[in-house]
Design a protein around this motif. Structure first.
Motif: not given
Length: 191
Positions: A99-100, A103-104, A106-107
């Protein structure tokens, strides 16, 4: 008639007389050992090897074995539970890490879309493979100088090999002069 007895068969065993109940050896009827200094098989009372007559034989062997089996089963169950908990924790940690990472990433994509760096369509190389031209930057000039140096050294090796292969300047069969089929580029200037 006289008392005639048949002779015993040669293969028959002689029967032993039956023992009475008092004559049968049994644990209850065995006398306890005599504790003395002259008996080397029995340790002295008070030493660690000494065991009283009651402690020499387990009274309830089945119960002792059952307790040992139950303890082994509980230990195995605890070990399996520990392994399951460790596996679950590792799975949770892996999912959390995924998940991390998602998210990274995606950012990062959103950040590239928001800035001009994502729209420039530039690679990290200092050479454009579409136009076959070096980039007009410090890295492009350095790459061009390095490439020219490599081409010059390759041409020098070719010339050296050609001169070592042909000891004379003409073809020894036809007599025609040998023509070198290589071109020496100009020596590049140092960067």
């Amino acid at each position: 008639m006289a008392d005639v007895t048949a002779p015993a068969a040669p293969f028959a065993k002689a029967r032993l007389p039956l023992l009475t109940l008092d004559e049968v050896p049994h644990k209850r009827h065995v006398r306890p050992p005599v504790f003395s200094a002259c008996n080397p098989l029995v340790p002295e009372p008070g030493t660690p090897a000494f065991a009283s007559r009651q402690d020499q034989f387990a009274a309830d062997t089945a119960a002792v074995l059952k307790r040992a089996e139950e303890a082994r089963r509980q230990q195995k169950k605890a070990s399996l539970n520990d392994r399951r908990q460790h596996h679950r924790a590792a799975e949770y940690k892996g999912e959390h890490e995924e998940d991390r990472k998602f998210k990274r990433e995606r950012e990062r994509v959103l950040n590239l879309q928001a800035t001009d760096a994502g729209r420039a369509n530039r690679s990290g190389d200092h050479f454009d493979i579409v136009t076959l031209a070096y980039q007009p930057s410090q890295g492009g000039r350095q790459l061009k100088s390095l490439d020219e140096t490599v081409k010059y050294q390759a041409a020098l090796r070719t010339m050296d090999i050609f001169s070592k292969k042909h000891s004379v300047q003409h073809d020894i069969i036809t007599g025609h002069p040998l023509v070198a089929n290589y071109i020496i580029p100009p020596k590049p200037e140092p960067f």
